[in-house]
Write a protein that holds these residues in place. Sequence first.
Motif, PDB file in Angstrom:
ATOM      1  N   UNK A  39       0.831  -1.209   0.000  1.00  0.00           N
ATOM      2  CA  UNK A  39       0.000   0.000   0.000  1.00  0.00           C
ATOM      3  C   UNK A  39       0.866   1.260   0.000  1.00  0.00           C
ATOM      4  N   UNK A  40       1.943   1.230   0.761  1.00  0.00           N
ATOM      5  CA  UNK A  40       2.835   2.395   0.826  1.00  0.00           C
ATOM      6  C   UNK A  40       3.461   2.693  -0.531  1.00  0.00           C
ATOM      7  N   UNK A  41       3.893   1.634  -1.209  1.00  0.00           N
ATOM      8  CA  UNK A  41       4.512   1.815  -2.523  1.00  0.00           C
ATOM      9  C   UNK A  41       3.490   2.299  -3.542  1.00  0.00           C
ATOM     10  N   UNK A  42       2.294   1.716  -3.485  1.00  0.00           N
ATOM     11  CA  UNK A  42       1.255   2.120  -4.440  1.00  0.00           C
ATOM     12  C   UNK A  42       0.927   3.607  -4.310  1.00  0.00           C
ATOM     13  N   UNK A  43       1.007   4.125  -3.101  1.00  0.00           N
ATOM     14  CA  UNK A  43       0.699   5.541  -2.875  1.00  0.00           C
ATOM     15  C   UNK A  43       1.711   6.475  -3.529  1.00  0.00           C
ATOM     16  N   UNK A  44       2.979   6.040  -3.615  1.00  0.00           N
ATOM     17  CA  UNK A  44       4.002   6.902  -4.208  1.00  0.00           C
ATOM     18  C   UNK A  44       4.114   6.709  -5.715  1.00  0.00           C
ATOM     19  N   UNK A  45       3.415   5.713  -6.258  1.00  0.00           N
ATOM     20  CA  UNK A  45       3.456   5.460  -7.696  1.00  0.00           C
ATOM     21  C   UNK A  45       2.632   6.513  -8.437  1.00  0.00           C
ATOM     22  N   UNK A  72      16.686  -4.266  -9.100  1.00  0.00           N
ATOM     23  CA  UNK A  72      17.426  -4.265 -10.365  1.00  0.00           C
ATOM     24  C   UNK A  72      16.530  -4.520 -11.569  1.00  0.00           C
ATOM     25  N   UNK A  73      15.504  -5.344 -11.380  1.00  0.00           N
ATOM     26  CA  UNK A  73      14.619  -5.693 -12.501  1.00  0.00           C
ATOM     27  C   UNK A  73      13.250  -5.022 -12.398  1.00  0.00           C
ATOM     28  N   UNK A  74      13.133  -4.061 -11.511  1.00  0.00           N
ATOM     29  CA  UNK A  74      11.866  -3.356 -11.348  1.00  0.00           C
ATOM     30  C   UNK A  74      12.104  -1.858 -11.514  1.00  0.00           C
ATOM     31  N   UNK A  75      11.421  -1.267 -12.492  1.00  0.00           N
ATOM     32  CA  UNK A  75      11.611   0.164 -12.739  1.00  0.00           C
ATOM     33  C   UNK A  75      10.334   0.755 -13.317  1.00  0.00           C
ATOM     34  N   UNK A  79       7.354   7.242 -13.501  1.00  0.00           N
ATOM     35  CA  UNK A  79       7.807   7.953 -12.308  1.00  0.00           C
ATOM     36  C   UNK A  79       9.279   8.283 -12.331  1.00  0.00           C
ATOM     37  N   UNK A  80      10.046   7.457 -13.046  1.00  0.00           N
ATOM     38  CA  UNK A  80      11.477   7.703 -13.174  1.00  0.00           C
ATOM     39  C   UNK A  80      12.244   7.520 -11.880  1.00  0.00           C
ATOM     40  N   UNK A  81      13.412   8.129 -11.843  1.00  0.00           N
ATOM     41  CA  UNK A  81      14.316   7.956 -10.702  1.00  0.00           C
ATOM     42  C   UNK A  81      13.737   8.484  -9.389  1.00  0.00           C
ATOM     43  N   UNK A  82      12.961   9.569  -9.463  1.00  0.00           N
ATOM     44  CA  UNK A  82      12.410  10.160  -8.237  1.00  0.00           C
ATOM     45  C   UNK A  82      11.451   9.206  -7.536  1.00  0.00           C
ATOM     46  N   UNK A  83      10.584   8.568  -8.308  1.00  0.00           N
ATOM     47  CA  UNK A  83       9.645   7.601  -7.724  1.00  0.00           C
ATOM     48  C   UNK A  83      10.388   6.371  -7.223  1.00  0.00           C
ATOM     49  N   UNK A  84      11.368   5.934  -7.982  1.00  0.00           N
ATOM     50  CA  UNK A  84      12.112   4.739  -7.586  1.00  0.00           C
ATOM     51  C   UNK A  84      12.911   4.970  -6.305  1.00  0.00           C
ATOM     52  N   UNK A  85      13.348   6.190  -6.070  1.00  0.00           N
ATOM     53  CA  UNK A  85      14.033   6.508  -4.812  1.00  0.00           C
ATOM     54  C   UNK A  85      13.081   6.340  -3.627  1.00  0.00           C
ATOM     55  N   UNK A  94      18.787  -0.056  -2.207  1.00  0.00           N
ATOM     56  CA  UNK A  94      19.509   0.976  -2.937  1.00  0.00           C
ATOM     57  C   UNK A  94      19.226   0.795  -4.423  1.00  0.00           C
ATOM     58  N   UNK A  95      19.209   1.897  -5.147  1.00  0.00           N
ATOM     59  CA  UNK A  95      18.958   1.801  -6.585  1.00  0.00           C
ATOM     60  C   UNK A  95      20.036   2.547  -7.359  1.00  0.00           C
ATOM     61  N   UNK A  96      20.235   2.098  -8.583  1.00  0.00           N
ATOM     62  CA  UNK A  96      21.116   2.803  -9.500  1.00  0.00           C
ATOM     63  C   UNK A  96      20.245   3.644 -10.427  1.00  0.00           C
ATOM     64  N   UNK A  97      20.516   4.928 -10.458  1.00  0.00           N
ATOM     65  CA  UNK A  97      19.707   5.805 -11.294  1.00  0.00           C
ATOM     66  C   UNK A  97      19.887   5.454 -12.770  1.00  0.00           C
ATOM     67  N   UNK A  98      18.781   5.515 -13.495  1.00  0.00           N
ATOM     68  CA  UNK A  98      18.815   5.226 -14.929  1.00  0.00           C
ATOM     69  C   UNK A  98      18.664   6.513 -15.723  1.00  0.00           C
ATOM     70  N   UNK A  99      19.319   6.541 -16.861  1.00  0.00           N
ATOM     71  CA  UNK A  99      19.215   7.711 -17.733  1.00  0.00           C
ATOM     72  C   UNK A  99      17.799   7.806 -18.281  1.00  0.00           C
TER      73      UNK A  99
END
Length: 282
Positions: A39-45, A72-75, A79-85, A94-99
């Motif tokens: 639920x927490x993740x869905x709210x930030x999506x 690594x396999x979920x992006x 939302x891009x990098x901001x949502x993934x953070x 931890x995540x690696x930012x994607x271009x």
Amino acid sequence: MTGIIIWTIAVLSGLGLLLSLLLFFVAKKFKVEEDPRIDEIEKVMPGANCGGCGFAGCRAFADAAVKAPNLDNNYCPVGGNEVMKKVAAILGYEIKEKAPQVAVVRCDGSCSHRPRTNVYDGMQSCKVKAALYSGDTGCPFGCLGCGDCVSACRFGALSMDPETGLPVVDESKCTACGACVKACPKGVIELRNKGPRGMRVYVSCVNKDKGGVARKACTVACIGCGKCAKVCEKEAISVQDNLAYIDFTKCRLCKKCVAECPTGAIHAVNFPVLPKKEVTNE
């Protein structure tokens, strides 16, 4: 008669209460505990539910992210990098930012470059058209022009240019969800890195015919001559099946290949226009 009605109501009420209790205990026994982090993740999506992440919707993505050992396999491309953070913070990962990426139409076969050889009057669908025959022109690889990609885009980032008959991508609206890529039966649309300040260099052609055949069908087709690959110092260009391809992860945007291409098949976009030098007569 009245007694029968009362007894009937009493029996039905008792039966209803018994079934309700039974359903309650069954539900309790077989209840599946759901991780509250979903639920927490869905709210930030972003809530686009576009499927660009490879899942049916944002909740399905959230469920998969919680169960995965890492991200690594979920992006989420929308939302891009901001949502993934934010997702990573909830999960403690931890995540690696994607271009950032954008959809690119790799076909420049406009009406002037690629003359029509016949007229299609069937259902206006690229998928249907591709299933029936190779297209309205001599190029069996290019854009079919029916706009399936436009219909697939849920963000209004694509439109058909009435003059060229080709789709146009609005970079400010494109989320790189990939829906247009999946919708194109010819594989004309590709997701590529936006590049610094939006600058990109790519081969705007997917024709794999031999040079003479490709050039006859479209005046700006790639003829697979390999001149671009020879001048690329970063080895970012490869030529396979008579078609050049630029690896955007290696390209350093020098534009030497653009100047070398004899047909103008290589495009450089969003580069600043340098002022012309004034010629003075002394």
